[in-house]
Write a protein that holds these residues in place. Structure first.
Motif, PDB file in Angstrom:
ATOM      1  N   THR A  67       1.050  -0.983  -0.059  1.00 11.60           N
ATOM      2  CA  THR A  67      -0.077  -0.180  -0.182  1.00 11.60           C
ATOM      3  C   THR A  67       0.889   1.403   0.010  1.00 11.60           C
ATOM      4  OG1 THR A  67      -0.145   0.040   2.554  1.00 11.60           O
ATOM      5  CG2 THR A  67      -1.864  -1.167   1.277  1.00 11.60           C
ATOM      6  N   THR A  68       0.571   2.333  -0.754  1.00 10.02           N
ATOM      7  CA  THR A  68       1.164   3.558  -0.823  1.00 10.02           C
ATOM      8  C   THR A  68       0.269   4.608  -0.781  1.00 10.02           C
ATOM      9  OG1 THR A  68       2.807   2.300  -2.218  1.00 10.02           O
ATOM     10  CG2 THR A  68       3.022   4.586  -2.401  1.00 10.02           C
ATOM     11  N   THR A  69       0.804   5.907  -0.223  1.00  4.59           N
ATOM     12  CA  THR A  69      -0.180   6.961  -0.323  1.00  4.59           C
ATOM     13  C   THR A  69       0.695   8.156  -0.845  1.00  4.59           C
ATOM     14  OG1 THR A  69      -1.174   6.268   1.824  1.00  4.59           O
ATOM     15  CG2 THR A  69      -1.305   8.436   1.324  1.00  4.59           C
ATOM     16  N   VAL A  70       0.105   8.828  -1.819  1.00 13.62           N
ATOM     17  CA  VAL A  70       0.758  10.006  -2.435  1.00 13.62           C
ATOM     18  C   VAL A  70      -0.264  11.107  -2.634  1.00 13.62           C
ATOM     19  CG1 VAL A  70       2.476   8.594  -3.663  1.00 13.62           C
ATOM     20  CG2 VAL A  70       0.033   8.869  -4.718  1.00 13.62           C
ATOM     21  N   TRP A 107       7.844   1.478 -14.654  1.00 10.83           N
ATOM     22  CA  TRP A 107       6.601   1.884 -14.984  1.00 10.83           C
ATOM     23  C   TRP A 107       6.224   3.128 -14.070  1.00 10.83           C
ATOM     24  CZ3 TRP A 107       3.291   2.315 -19.019  1.00 10.83           C
ATOM     25  CH2 TRP A 107       1.860   2.453 -18.613  1.00 10.83           C
ATOM     26  N   GLN A 108       5.652   4.153 -14.650  1.00 12.18           N
ATOM     27  CA  GLN A 108       5.417   5.163 -14.043  1.00 12.18           C
ATOM     28  C   GLN A 108       3.932   5.586 -14.282  1.00 12.18           C
ATOM     29  OE1 GLN A 108       8.002   8.455 -15.184  1.00 12.18           O
ATOM     30  NE2 GLN A 108       9.522   7.846 -13.359  1.00 12.18           N
ATOM     31  N   VAL A 109       3.283   6.092 -13.103  1.00 10.23           N
ATOM     32  CA  VAL A 109       1.883   6.643 -13.353  1.00 10.23           C
ATOM     33  C   VAL A 109       2.017   7.825 -12.151  1.00 10.23           C
ATOM     34  CG1 VAL A 109      -0.566   6.274 -12.574  1.00 10.23           C
ATOM     35  CG2 VAL A 109       0.781   4.075 -13.361  1.00 10.23           C
ATOM     36  N   LYS A 110       1.214   8.806 -12.857  1.00 12.76           N
ATOM     37  CA  LYS A 110       1.083  10.238 -12.373  1.00 12.76           C
ATOM     38  C   LYS A 110      -0.356  10.440 -12.072  1.00 12.76           C
ATOM     39  CE  LYS A 110       2.320  15.031 -12.583  1.00 12.76           C
ATOM     40  NZ  LYS A 110       3.234  15.943 -13.517  1.00 12.76           N
ATOM     41  N   PHE A 111      -0.937  10.070 -10.761  1.00 14.97           N
ATOM     42  CA  PHE A 111      -2.419  10.248 -10.582  1.00 14.97           C
ATOM     43  C   PHE A 111      -2.789  11.698 -10.271  1.00 14.97           C
ATOM     44  CE2 PHE A 111      -1.825   5.956  -9.145  1.00 14.97           C
ATOM     45  CZ  PHE A 111      -3.147   5.341  -9.749  1.00 14.97           C
ATOM     46  N   THR A 112      -3.797  12.336 -10.914  1.00 12.45           N
ATOM     47  CA  THR A 112      -4.445  13.480 -10.777  1.00 12.45           C
ATOM     48  C   THR A 112      -5.747  13.893 -10.181  1.00 12.45           C
ATOM     49  OG1 THR A 112      -5.496  13.309 -13.102  1.00 12.45           O
ATOM     50  CG2 THR A 112      -3.234  14.138 -13.059  1.00 12.45           C
ATOM     51  N   THR A 113      -6.239  12.729  -9.809  1.00 16.57           N
ATOM     52  CA  THR A 113      -7.665  12.690  -8.965  1.00 16.57           C
ATOM     53  C   THR A 113      -7.218  11.819  -7.803  1.00 16.57           C
ATOM     54  OG1 THR A 113      -8.747  12.510 -11.337  1.00 16.57           O
ATOM     55  CG2 THR A 113      -9.880  11.722  -9.085  1.00 16.57           C
ATOM     56  N   ALA A 114      -7.768  12.395  -6.644  1.00 16.09           N
ATOM     57  CA  ALA A 114      -7.784  11.639  -5.366  1.00 16.09           C
ATOM     58  C   ALA A 114      -8.758  10.473  -5.211  1.00 16.09           C
ATOM     59  CB  ALA A 114      -8.260  12.779  -4.133  1.00 16.09           C
ATOM     60  N   GLY A 115      -8.023   9.651  -4.440  1.00 17.66           N
ATOM     61  CA  GLY A 115      -9.218   8.311  -4.509  1.00 17.66           C
ATOM     62  C   GLY A 115      -8.165   7.073  -4.127  1.00 17.66           C
ATOM     63  N   THR A 116      -8.726   6.064  -3.931  1.00 15.85           N
ATOM     64  CA  THR A 116      -8.120   4.765  -3.812  1.00 15.85           C
ATOM     65  C   THR A 116      -8.082   3.687  -4.834  1.00 15.85           C
ATOM     66  OG1 THR A 116      -8.855   4.855  -1.212  1.00 15.85           O
ATOM     67  CG2 THR A 116      -8.122   2.681  -1.928  1.00 15.85           C
ATOM     68  N   PRO A 125      -1.622 -14.450  -9.805  1.00 17.00           N
ATOM     69  CA  PRO A 125      -3.022 -14.155  -8.805  1.00 17.00           C
ATOM     70  C   PRO A 125      -2.490 -14.021  -7.362  1.00 17.00           C
ATOM     71  CG  PRO A 125      -3.320 -16.068 -10.154  1.00 17.00           C
ATOM     72  CD  PRO A 125      -1.892 -15.593 -10.281  1.00 17.00           C
ATOM     73  N   GLY A 126      -3.317 -12.979  -6.713  1.00 20.19           N
ATOM     74  CA  GLY A 126      -2.782 -12.572  -5.266  1.00 20.19           C
ATOM     75  C   GLY A 126      -1.801 -11.706  -5.087  1.00 20.19           C
ATOM     76  N   MET A 127      -1.313 -11.203  -6.173  1.00 24.43           N
ATOM     77  CA  MET A 127      -0.050 -10.086  -6.257  1.00 24.43           C
ATOM     78  C   MET A 127      -0.885  -8.860  -6.378  1.00 24.43           C
ATOM     79  SD  MET A 127       3.349  -9.958  -8.597  1.00 24.43           S
ATOM     80  CE  MET A 127       4.359  -8.537  -8.232  1.00 24.43           C
ATOM     81  N   ASP A 128      -1.324  -8.237  -5.310  1.00 21.29           N
ATOM     82  CA  ASP A 128      -2.006  -7.095  -5.415  1.00 21.29           C
ATOM     83  C   ASP A 128      -1.420  -5.808  -4.495  1.00 21.29           C
ATOM     84  OD1 ASP A 128      -4.210  -8.564  -6.347  1.00 21.29           O
ATOM     85  OD2 ASP A 128      -4.678  -9.618  -4.795  1.00 21.29           O
ATOM     86  N   GLY A 129      -2.004  -4.837  -4.913  1.00 28.50           N
ATOM     87  CA  GLY A 129      -1.482  -3.578  -4.155  1.00 28.50           C
ATOM     88  C   GLY A 129      -2.620  -2.500  -4.265  1.00 28.50           C
ATOM     89  N   GLN A 130      -2.195  -1.304  -3.720  1.00 29.63           N
ATOM     90  CA  GLN A 130      -3.261  -0.363  -3.564  1.00 29.63           C
ATOM     91  C   GLN A 130      -2.660   0.889  -3.372  1.00 29.63           C
ATOM     92  OE1 GLN A 130      -6.824  -0.795  -0.977  1.00 29.63           O
ATOM     93  NE2 GLN A 130      -6.155   0.866   0.075  1.00 29.63           N
ATOM     94  N   ILE A 131      -3.340   1.904  -4.045  1.00 29.47           N
ATOM     95  CA  ILE A 131      -2.627   3.355  -4.067  1.00 29.47           C
ATOM     96  C   ILE A 131      -3.660   4.211  -3.644  1.00 29.47           C
ATOM     97  CG2 ILE A 131      -1.965   5.260  -5.434  1.00 29.47           C
ATOM     98  CD1 ILE A 131       0.224   2.753  -5.467  1.00 29.47           C
ATOM     99  N   THR A 132      -3.438   5.017  -2.482  1.00 30.23           N
ATOM    100  CA  THR A 132      -4.325   6.113  -2.078  1.00 30.23           C
ATOM    101  C   THR A 132      -3.747   7.561  -2.621  1.00 30.23           C
ATOM    102  OG1 THR A 132      -4.819   4.581  -0.262  1.00 30.23           O
ATOM    103  CG2 THR A 132      -5.510   7.057  -0.099  1.00 30.23           C
ATOM    104  N   VAL A 133      -4.536   8.187  -3.152  1.00 33.60           N
ATOM    105  CA  VAL A 133      -4.091   9.684  -3.642  1.00 33.60           C
ATOM    106  C   VAL A 133      -4.769  10.630  -2.799  1.00 33.60           C
ATOM    107  CG1 VAL A 133      -3.948  10.881  -5.608  1.00 33.60           C
ATOM    108  CG2 VAL A 133      -3.728   8.632  -5.969  1.00 33.60           C
ATOM    109  N   GLY A 134      -4.221  11.523  -2.003  1.00 32.54           N
ATOM    110  CA  GLY A 134      -4.814  12.384  -1.164  1.00 32.54           C
ATOM    111  C   GLY A 134      -5.061  13.681  -2.555  1.00 32.54           C
TER     112      GLY A 134
END
Length: 135
Positions: A67-70, A107-116, A125-134
């Motif tokens: 899990t990562t928060t940005v 691989w890079q991603v630039k998020f512009t919208t807050a959310g999870t 299968p089972g290799m999962d992650g989550q990004i939380t964007v404030g």
């Protein structure tokens, strides 16, 4: 001659249908839309900026950290540190998907919208992650 004409028309129509499906995928860096129809960010192998956070796709088939928060506008970078191919596919924004990443690929991603945003590796299968964007 009358038998050849319908065959030629059918073959031409089949060729048109076949060719119309080519090249319709999003280009690298395309803006990802999703469930709500809005845009959430962009992804590319590089060039989106200096990463604020880094995630490793590891040999033990995990994303580290899981899990990562940005902040909105930050760049997250994934690196394949394992010896097997991985990818990054967002569950609700599949247009925001990396190519197959070999060892050392980025691989890079630039998020512009807050959310999870939940993501996974489609190969493991089972290799999962989550990004939380404030905001």
């Amino acid at each position: 001659m009358t038998r050849i004409r319908p065959i030629a028309i059918g073959a031409g129509l089949a060729l048109v249908i076949l060719l119309s499906g080519c090249g319709n995928g999003p280009p690298a860096g395309a803006v990802a839309g999703g469930g709500g129809g809005g845009t959430v960010g962009s992804g590319a192998a590089s060039g989106l900026g200096t990463p604020a956070k880094q995630v490793q796709a590891t040999a033990d088939l995990k994303f580290n950290p899981g899990t990562t928060t940005v902040k909105s506008g930050d760049v997250i970078q994934w690196t394949n540190t394992g010896g097997v191919p991985h990818n990054v596919t967002f569950d609700s924004y599949q247009t925001l998907t990396s190519q197959t990443m070999q060892q050392g690929d980025l691989w890079q991603v630039k998020f512009t919208t807050a959310g999870t945003y939940a993501y996974h590796c489609t190969f493991h299968p089972g290799m999962d992650g989550q990004i939380t964007v404030g905001g």
